[in-house]
Design a protein around this motif. Structure first.
Motif, short mmCIF file in Angstrom:
data_model
loop_
_atom_site.label_atom_id
_atom_site.label_comp_id
_atom_site.label_asym_id
_atom_site.label_seq_id
_atom_site.Cartn_x
_atom_site.Cartn_y
_atom_site.Cartn_z
N ALA A 62 13.17 -8.67 1.40
CA ALA A 62 13.00 -9.11 2.86
C ALA A 62 11.21 -8.41 3.04
O ALA A 62 10.54 -9.16 3.73
N ILE A 63 11.14 -7.19 2.43
CA ILE A 63 9.62 -6.81 2.36
C ILE A 63 8.54 -7.62 2.02
O ILE A 63 7.54 -7.77 2.57
N TRP A 64 8.84 -8.23 0.89
CA TRP A 64 7.85 -9.09 0.16
C TRP A 64 7.64 -10.20 1.10
O TRP A 64 6.60 -10.81 1.15
N SER A 65 8.88 -10.74 1.56
CA SER A 65 8.78 -12.11 2.13
C SER A 65 8.13 -12.00 3.50
O SER A 65 7.40 -12.74 4.06
N ILE A 66 8.52 -10.82 4.38
CA ILE A 66 8.19 -10.69 6.05
C ILE A 66 6.89 -10.03 5.91
O ILE A 66 6.12 -10.44 6.93
N ARG A 67 6.65 -9.10 5.24
CA ARG A 67 5.38 -8.37 5.27
C ARG A 67 4.24 -8.36 4.33
O ARG A 67 2.93 -8.52 4.68
N LEU A 68 4.72 -8.08 3.00
CA LEU A 68 3.50 -8.03 1.99
C LEU A 68 3.15 -9.19 1.79
O LEU A 68 1.71 -9.49 1.49
N ALA A 69 3.84 -10.35 1.35
CA ALA A 69 3.13 -11.60 1.02
C ALA A 69 2.40 -12.15 1.97
O ALA A 69 1.31 -12.83 1.91
N LEU A 87 2.33 0.70 6.34
CA LEU A 87 2.23 -0.53 5.00
C LEU A 87 2.47 0.59 3.91
O LEU A 87 2.93 0.15 2.79
N ASN A 88 1.71 1.71 3.70
CA ASN A 88 2.01 2.56 2.52
C ASN A 88 3.34 2.90 2.23
O ASN A 88 3.68 2.80 0.98
N GLY A 89 4.09 3.19 3.36
CA GLY A 89 5.47 3.60 3.22
C GLY A 89 6.26 2.18 2.80
O GLY A 89 7.31 2.52 1.96
N ILE A 90 6.06 1.22 3.10
CA ILE A 90 6.67 -0.14 2.72
C ILE A 90 6.62 -0.46 1.30
O ILE A 90 7.34 -0.77 0.43
N TYR A 91 5.10 -0.29 0.87
CA TYR A 91 4.86 -0.64 -0.45
C TYR A 91 5.55 0.54 -1.37
O TYR A 91 5.78 0.13 -2.15
N GLY A 92 5.69 1.77 -0.95
CA GLY A 92 6.35 2.76 -1.75
C GLY A 92 7.80 2.37 -2.04
O GLY A 92 8.39 2.45 -3.11
N ILE A 93 8.47 1.78 -0.83
CA ILE A 93 9.72 1.24 -1.06
C ILE A 93 9.70 0.10 -2.01
O ILE A 93 10.84 0.20 -2.74
N ALA A 94 8.72 -0.69 -2.07
CA ALA A 94 8.92 -1.72 -2.92
C ALA A 94 8.82 -1.26 -4.50
O ALA A 94 9.49 -1.75 -5.35
N ILE A 95 7.76 -0.26 -4.69
CA ILE A 95 7.63 0.16 -5.99
C ILE A 95 8.99 0.86 -6.34
O ILE A 95 9.28 0.86 -7.55
N LEU A 96 9.39 1.53 -5.40
CA LEU A 96 10.77 2.30 -5.92
C LEU A 96 11.81 1.48 -6.22
O LEU A 96 12.61 1.50 -7.36
N GLY A 97 12.07 0.24 -5.58
CA GLY A 97 12.87 -0.95 -5.88
C GLY A 97 12.85 -1.29 -7.27
O GLY A 97 13.57 -1.62 -7.84
N LEU A 108 21.44 -3.11 -1.59
CA LEU A 108 20.90 -3.04 -0.17
C LEU A 108 19.25 -2.84 -0.43
O LEU A 108 18.64 -3.37 0.36
N LEU A 109 19.13 -1.87 -1.26
CA LEU A 109 17.48 -1.74 -1.39
C LEU A 109 16.87 -2.96 -2.22
O LEU A 109 15.57 -3.41 -1.60
N PHE A 110 17.68 -3.80 -3.21
CA PHE A 110 17.03 -4.80 -3.74
C PHE A 110 16.81 -5.97 -2.73
O PHE A 110 15.82 -6.69 -2.61
N GLY A 111 17.91 -6.02 -1.73
CA GLY A 111 17.71 -7.27 -0.68
C GLY A 111 16.63 -6.70 0.35
O GLY A 111 15.86 -7.44 0.82
N LEU A 112 16.42 -5.32 0.50
CA LEU A 112 15.35 -4.77 1.49
C LEU A 112 14.13 -5.14 0.80
O LEU A 112 13.02 -5.65 1.43
N CYS A 113 13.92 -4.88 -0.55
CA CYS A 113 12.70 -5.24 -1.39
C CYS A 113 12.23 -6.67 -1.06
O CYS A 113 10.93 -6.99 -0.92
N VAL A 131 7.48 13.79 -3.85
CA VAL A 131 8.55 13.72 -3.14
C VAL A 131 9.39 12.05 -3.42
O VAL A 131 10.61 12.31 -3.53
N TRP A 132 8.65 11.17 -3.58
CA TRP A 132 9.20 9.88 -3.86
C TRP A 132 9.99 9.99 -5.33
O TRP A 132 10.92 9.28 -5.60
#
Length: 272
Positions: free
Chosen positions: A84-91, A109-119, A77-82, A58-59
């Motif tokens: 933010a994801i690393w700064s606010i949640r993953l790191a 968290l699985n979905g968030i990391y999936g977005i990071a990989i997609l980015g 927008l996706l790169f900016g979201l990535c 699906v991804w």
């Protein structure tokens, strides 16, 4: 083991160079899509997803749509979201830990990391569109940081960087990788043949202080990406993300440091 590792590395390098300089965007996108599918599958496995193959499929469809039908504004927008994801949640998870493998927190968290990989993979495509050499110049920063950290850690490593996550990494190694990046990326700025690559553009646009800040952020991002995947593997009880690459483990094991770094590079590059 070493022989297998070297052979796999040479084969991957040959494939990378052939695809980069084939002058075929479709071929590049297809190969990138195949590696994205593998990375997504490994990521879902690390989170204990019950149907990692279906989820990865699906991804991968989403990746293909963004590559062939998406527009630049959505990608930005996706790169900016990535970032933010690393700064606010993953790191922060490196300090506060991961949620229980069972429960809504893990699925989120699985979905968030999936977005990071997609980015990361969309960033690979964006960097390739500028030029194969430009893409390699960004990847080289991560590779130099990793190699520099390895040798500096072997020679001087005493203070553990994250002992509960990756006992082999040290502060001395991380600093050594940072110094190696500053030196070699700085050296690239004086070579005319590399004038249109990432580091020389950063120096030309923001000067020496801006160059140091951007390279420091790139190195820090690469270390965080590496440590986060190590944290996932430790929680899942896995040594490698998979066995797809003989002698190297999985695709995520090879690109973990690139996942937060490449979207950051594209985001920075949008101002250059």
């Amino acid at each position: 083991m070493l022989k297998t590792r070297v052979i796999t590395a040479l084969v991957l390098l040959a494939i990378l160079l052939f695809v980069l300089y084939s002058n075929s965007f479709v071929l590049f996108a297809l190969v990138a899509g195949a590696f994205f599918a593998a990375a997504a599958w490994e990521g879902f496995r690390l989170f204990g997803n019950r149907q990692p193959l279906l989820a990865a499929a699906v991804w991968t469809v989403a990746f293909a749509f963004m590559v062939f039908q998406g527009d630049a504004s959505n990608a930005t927008l996706l790169f900016g979201l990535c970032i933010a994801i690393w700064s606010i949640r993953l790191a922060p998870s490196l300090a506060f830990g991961l949620p229980s493998p069972e429960g809504i927190g893990n699925r989120l968290l699985n979905g968030i990391y999936g977005i990071a990989i997609l980015g990361c993979f969309i960033a690979i495509v964006a960097l390739f569109r500028q030029s194969p050499l430009y893409l390699l110049s960004v990847m080289a920063i991560v590779w130099i940081a990793d190699i520099g950290a390895y040798f500096a850690g072997k020679a001087f490593g005493k203070r553990k960087l994250a002992p509960s996550i990756s006992p082999g990494k040290s502060w001395e190694g991380a600093i050594g990788g940072w110094i190696a990046v500053l030196f070699l990326a700085g050296a690239s700025t004086i070579l005319p043949a590399l004038a249109d690559t990432f580091a020389p553009r950063v120096l030309a646009h923001w000067g020496f202080s801006g160059f140091i800040i951007v390279m420091t952020l790139m190195v820090a991002a690469s270390v965080i990406g590496d440590l986060f995947e190590s944290q996932l593997k430790r929680r899942a009880g896995m040594k490698d993300s998979s066995n797809l690459l003989p002698g190297h483990g999985g695709v995520l094991d090879r690109i973990d440091a690139l996942i937060p770094t490449l979207p950051l590079a594209v985001f920075v590059g949008s101002w250059l």
